[in-house]
Write an enzyme that holds these catalytic residues in place. Structure first.
Site, short mmCIF file in Angstrom:
data_model
loop_
_atom_site.label_atom_id
_atom_site.label_comp_id
_atom_site.label_asym_id
_atom_site.label_seq_id
_atom_site.Cartn_x
_atom_site.Cartn_y
_atom_site.Cartn_z
N PRO A 37 0.83 -1.21 0.00
CA PRO A 37 0.00 0.00 0.00
C PRO A 37 0.86 1.25 0.00
O PRO A 37 1.84 1.33 0.74
CB PRO A 37 -0.80 -0.12 1.30
CG PRO A 37 -0.03 -1.07 2.17
CD PRO A 37 0.70 -1.99 1.25
N THR A 39 0.41 5.61 -0.20
CA THR A 39 -0.32 6.88 -0.35
C THR A 39 0.24 7.64 -1.53
O THR A 39 1.45 7.86 -1.61
CB THR A 39 -0.17 7.69 0.96
OG1 THR A 39 -0.87 7.01 1.99
CG2 THR A 39 -0.71 9.09 0.82
N ALA A 70 -3.87 3.58 1.55
CA ALA A 70 -4.79 3.62 2.69
C ALA A 70 -5.98 4.52 2.37
O ALA A 70 -5.84 5.57 1.74
CB ALA A 70 -4.06 4.11 3.93
N GLN A 112 -6.78 -0.97 1.44
CA GLN A 112 -6.32 -0.85 2.82
C GLN A 112 -7.20 0.17 3.54
O GLN A 112 -7.35 1.31 3.08
CB GLN A 112 -4.85 -0.41 2.87
CG GLN A 112 -4.28 -0.57 4.28
CD GLN A 112 -2.96 0.12 4.47
OE1 GLN A 112 -2.80 1.28 4.10
NE2 GLN A 112 -2.00 -0.56 5.06
N HIS A 189 -5.44 -1.57 8.37
CA HIS A 189 -4.16 -0.88 8.61
C HIS A 189 -3.97 -0.67 10.11
O HIS A 189 -4.51 0.27 10.70
CB HIS A 189 -4.16 0.46 7.89
CG HIS A 189 -2.81 1.12 7.79
ND1 HIS A 189 -1.69 0.66 8.46
CD2 HIS A 189 -2.39 2.19 7.06
CE1 HIS A 189 -0.67 1.45 8.16
NE2 HIS A 189 -1.06 2.38 7.32
N TYR A 194 -0.91 4.85 12.93
CA TYR A 194 -2.27 5.36 12.73
C TYR A 194 -3.18 4.81 13.83
O TYR A 194 -2.71 4.18 14.78
CB TYR A 194 -2.71 5.08 11.28
CG TYR A 194 -1.77 5.78 10.33
CD1 TYR A 194 -1.76 7.16 10.25
CD2 TYR A 194 -0.82 5.06 9.59
CE1 TYR A 194 -0.85 7.83 9.43
CE2 TYR A 194 0.10 5.72 8.77
CZ TYR A 194 0.08 7.11 8.70
OH TYR A 194 0.99 7.76 7.91
N GLY A 312 11.75 -2.85 2.17
CA GLY A 312 12.95 -2.60 1.40
C GLY A 312 13.59 -3.84 0.82
O GLY A 312 14.81 -3.86 0.59
N GLY A 333 6.99 -1.80 -2.30
CA GLY A 333 6.36 -0.50 -2.46
C GLY A 333 7.01 0.29 -3.58
O GLY A 333 6.60 0.19 -4.74
#
Ligand code: PHB
Length: 379
Positions: A37, A39, A70, A112, A189, A194, A312, A333
């Site tokens: 996921p 943003t 998300a 998500q 999530h 969060y 990573g 990602g």
């Protein structure tokens, strides 16, 4: 009924590689290269995904599974400009266009679901209200509000009586995602500082009601969300994301290993589609801080369903993790930003394109849908 028979723990089977199919609950993956996921802050009017969003995800349909950026479960859930929601009819219809585009391109996609809690600002809240959180503890640092950088506000501690309403927002969003938008499932999530993570970890949760204090109490919000969402759409369409050692968003826990082992064990009875754990490779920005324990392998051993690792990983790191049984799949990602056909490039051992960091958040097609696929390489 056990949902999983092929989580690579059967010694008689050859070790899986990135291209071994995998079943995650109700979702069949043709490969184990998952899109993490991310943003991208490109939602349109009313925080609806746009035609460009549909094109972006459809371009990445060769991922074993796409986990979307998300997505807000209600109107108090937002903390960044132009992040999408899935709580209005217009947002839900717009997600249907995204789901159809990905399915038409042969892919699988879950969304998500998040509430950002204290990682927000009055500018993102209905009527300029103060953001909510488990406890009235501000995150150190600043956030980008669309009007420059501003300090994180001191959030308002949620009343106990408000919590069931938030749980219902997650369940309603899951229903919208699966039944109305036609997405393949949802990822809850519970990572990266969060709202759910704010309940889980003791740096941000000093509550004295049944949602704070003991490990069991700090898990309660997450477990209630899982019960409600599983009731709504079936646990085989629900994944959970945790970041037990992450410090992003000013997070921490006094004793992460036993705490997150207990969280993981509490997930087992749900028979979830998967558990997705962020624990960065050495040097990665999501790696545990110096000297902090690594916990992912203990969580892997404790979790009875499919396990996805993130943080990573290179192609080689990921293949080694699968071969050693450290995970059933790995999510990527940033490599998916500039390489829409990442599984094909991994299979062909082709060089990877480098993403342009200046176009990660906001803007238009540039740095979003304009990275070409390697059409000339045979699968
Ligand atoms: C971000 O927008 O920076 C972001 C969003 C969600 C995450 C992590 C980072 O889980």
């Amino acid at each position: 009924m056990p949902q999983i028979s092929d989580t690579s723990r059967n010694d008689t089977q050859a070790a899986p590689d990135l291209f071994t199919p995998l079943r995650l609950g109700a979702i069949e993956l043709p490969n184990r290269v998952v899109m993490a996921p991310m943003t991208r802050s490109r939602a349109g009017e009313g925080n609806c995904p746009t035609a460009l969003t549909a094109e972006y995800y459809a371009q990445r349909a060769s991922a074993g599974l796409i986990i979307t950026e998300a997505t807000q479960v209600c109107d108090t859930a937002q903390g960044y400009p132009s992040t999408p929601g899935i709580h209005t009819d217009a947002q839900t219809l717009a997600w249907r266009v995204v789901a159809d585009a990905v399915h038409d391109a042969g892919g699988r996609i879950v969304t998500q679901l998040w509430h950002v809690g204290r990682i927000s600002h009055q500018r993102f809240q209905p009527n300029g209200a103060v953001p909510v959180a488990p406890s009235a503890i501000a995150a150190k640092g600043q956030l980008y509000t669309g009007a420059g950088m501003e300090p994180f506000p001191v959030p308002r501690a949620l009343e106990t009586a408000e919590i069931p309403g938030l749980v219902r927002h997650f369940a309603d969003a899951a229903k919208r995602a699966v039944y109305d938008a036609g997405l393949d499932g949802v990822e809850i999530h519970a990572a990266n500082g969060y709202l759910i993570d704010q309940f889980l970890r003791d740096r941000t949760n000093t509550r004295t009601d049944q949602y704070g204090g003991t490990v069991e109490n700090r898990c309660r919000f997450l477990l209630e969300i899982l019960e409600a969402t599983a009731h709504a759409v079936g646990a085989g369409r629900i994944g959970v994301r945790l970041s037990p050692t992450g410090v992003f968003n000013d997070m921490g826990d006094s004793d992460p290993l036993p705490h997150f082992l207990a969280v993981t064990k509490a997930l087992n009875p749900f028979n979830l589609a998967y558990l997705h754990v962020i624990e960065g490779q050495p040097g990665h920005h999501m790696a545990p801080p110096d000297g902090a324990p690594h916990v992912a392998s203990a969580l892997r051993a404790a979790f009875k369903g499919p396990f996805i690792l993130n943080g990573g990983y290179s192609r080689g790191d990921a293949a080694a993790a699968l071969a050693k049984g450290e995970a059933d799949a790995v999510s990527f990602g940033e490599p998916f930003i500039a390489n829409p056909d990442l599984p094909l490039r991994f299979r062909a051992d082709a060089p990877l394109a480098e993403p342009d960091r200046t176009t990660y958040y906001g803007g238009d097609a540039k740095g979003y849908t304009d990275y070409p696929a390697l059409e000339s390489v045979a699968a």
